[in-house]
Write a protein that holds these residues in place. Structure first.
Motif, PDB file in Angstrom:
ATOM      1  N   ARG A   1      58.111  35.730 -18.707  1.00 25.15           N
ATOM      2  CA  ARG A   1      57.326  36.038 -17.513  1.00 25.15           C
ATOM      3  C   ARG A   1      56.445  37.261 -17.783  1.00 25.15           C
ATOM      4  NH1 ARG A   1      62.466  37.891 -16.873  1.00 25.15           N
ATOM      5  NH2 ARG A   1      62.774  40.037 -16.113  1.00 25.15           N
TER       6      ARG A   1
ATOM      7  N   SER B   1      51.559  36.025 -14.204  1.00 27.50           N
ATOM      8  CA  SER B   1      52.243  34.820 -13.729  1.00 27.50           C
ATOM      9  C   SER B   1      53.130  35.135 -12.528  1.00 27.50           C
ATOM     10  CB  SER B   1      53.060  34.190 -14.864  1.00 27.50           C
ATOM     11  OG  SER B   1      54.055  35.073 -15.339  1.00 27.50           O
TER      12      SER B   1
ATOM     13  N   ALA C   1      54.360  31.326 -18.207  1.00 29.54           N
ATOM     14  CA  ALA C   1      55.750  31.749 -18.042  1.00 29.54           C
ATOM     15  C   ALA C   1      56.749  30.661 -18.412  1.00 29.54           C
ATOM     16  CB  ALA C   1      55.989  32.214 -16.606  1.00 29.54           C
TER      17      ALA C   1
END
Length: 389
Positions: free
Chosen positions: A214, A218, A263
């Motif tokens: 991540r 995102s 992600a």
């Protein structure tokens, strides 16, 4: 903040009622003159496909309308052979995720040669992931989604092999060059289908929040996607003629695709792939059922991200610990399930309980487990499936 990387695909989005009418001009700008329409048989009869035919006219040189749910290697191989024979220079994918994934897979096969299986990525449990490099230029794809799968947005795709295993691929060159969100042309799509595929889009956002890769971009997209979908899906179900709500849901799904384009996804999708390819469940149905169970599996490893998701879902979190807020996020998702009427248990969807051990075993080779914040063994995946059954 840890360092991160972010990929932006070369893709154009058109979002407005009646946007399909601009397809001929947009196709010409891409340099395509012999397009092939790719869809399932039901989507081929729908309003969106009819509008695509009218807009493209003579630029539509061929159609392949035999894409099954959970499209397989044989179907894609036949599609690619027909595209080669017809000298196709681009695809127009109309419908749900199987249409988009099939067009992407055919583009890979035409450009890279060999067999489709040779180009699939491989995950070796517990933590080794091999992503194939697919450098050849690909035929351009135009996508006209009529569900909320978001498959049209991402570099990823999944194709079923003969053993019922989902082969997964990743190639930035197959991201559609043009994506058309035309809510007016999707008015004939049942609200129940948008509800279940909308849960898939919501799962993209939730998993993107706590993925091992991540990043702040995102995360911001995921939170907005959650807000859009959480607001739009109940409205779509309450009033199937609400075009504004359908458009908001389409946009939310598009945003969810942007989330997982960087992600990626986690254990939720890793298990859902098998629920579809081996268990025969529609991907949206599998997602609808499994999401709160996957969130509960990750609640301790991802309490912070899930606490943020709880806020986007409208939960009252002031004064709660991160774990308590994560639990509130799960509660909100379960409430949404009930509001929009999606299936709640795998047994309600007709899954054979005897398949659960095979599903757990198959999930161990899915890349979703690599990106999940909590490593999982086969027994833990089976336990998750039992809880959802």
């Amino acid at each position: 903040m840890d360092g991160f990387q972010y990929l932006s695909a070369r893709s154009k989005l058109l979002c407005r009622p009646g946007a399909i009418a601009a397809l001929a001009e947009e196709a010409a700008a891409l340099g395509t003159r012999r397009l092939m329409l790719v869809s399932g048989s039901r989507s081929a009869r729908g309003d969106a496909a009819q509008a695509v035919r009218a807009a493209l006219g003579g630029l539509l040189a061929a159609e392949w309308t035999e894409i099954p749910q959970h499209s397989g290697v044989d179907a894609v191989t036949a599609l690619a052979a027909q595209a080669h024979e017809q000298r196709i220079d681009g695809f127009v994918a109309v419908g749900g995720g199987s249409a988009s994934d099939s067009a992407k897979a055919a583009a890979i096969l035409l450009a890279e040669g060999g067999t489709l299986q040779e180009h699939a990525n491989v995950f070796y449990p517990p933590d080794r992931y091999l992503q194939k490099v697919l450098p050849a230029p690909k035929l351009p794809i135009i996508a006209v989604p009529t569900t909320l799968s978001a498959a049209e947005v991402t570099p990823g795709l999944g194709i079923r092999d003969a053993q019922g295993h989902k082969l997964v691929f990743w190639d930035a060159n197959v991201v559609p060059r043009l994506i058309v969100l035309d809510a007016a042309a999707c008015a004939d799509v049942p609200a129940s289908l948008l509800a279940s595929t909308g849960m898939n889009a919501l799962a993209h956002c939730v998993e993107g929040m706590y993925s091992r890769v991540r990043n702040p971009i995102s995360e911001g997209l995921a939170l907005q996607g959650i807000r859009l979908l959480h607001a739009a899906l109940p409205r779509v179900v309450a009033n199937a003629a609400d075009t504004e709500a359908r458009e908001q849901a389409l946009v939310g799904a598009y945003v969810s695709g942007l989330v997982i384009s960087n992600a990626r996804v986690g254990i939720h999708h890793g298990v859902c792939h098998g629920l579809g390819s081996l268990g025969g469940l529609a991907h949206g149905v599998a997602n609808s059922i499994l999401l709160p169970h996957a969130m509960r599996f990750n609640r301790l490893a991802a309490s912070g991200p899930l606490a943020l998701a709880a806020q986007a879902l409208g939960a009252d979190t002031p004064g709660l610990t991160p774990v308590q807020a994560a639990d509130a996020a799960i509660t909100e998702v379960e409430a949404l399930q009930r509001r929009i009427g999606v299936p709640l248990r795998l047994r309600d969807a007709g899954l054979d309980r005897a398949l659960l051990p095979r599903l757990a075993h198959g999930a161990m080779s899915d890349r979703g487990l690599y990106f999940n914040p909590r490593l999982a063994c086969e027994a833990e995946v089976l336990e998750l499936l039992e809880a959802a059954w």
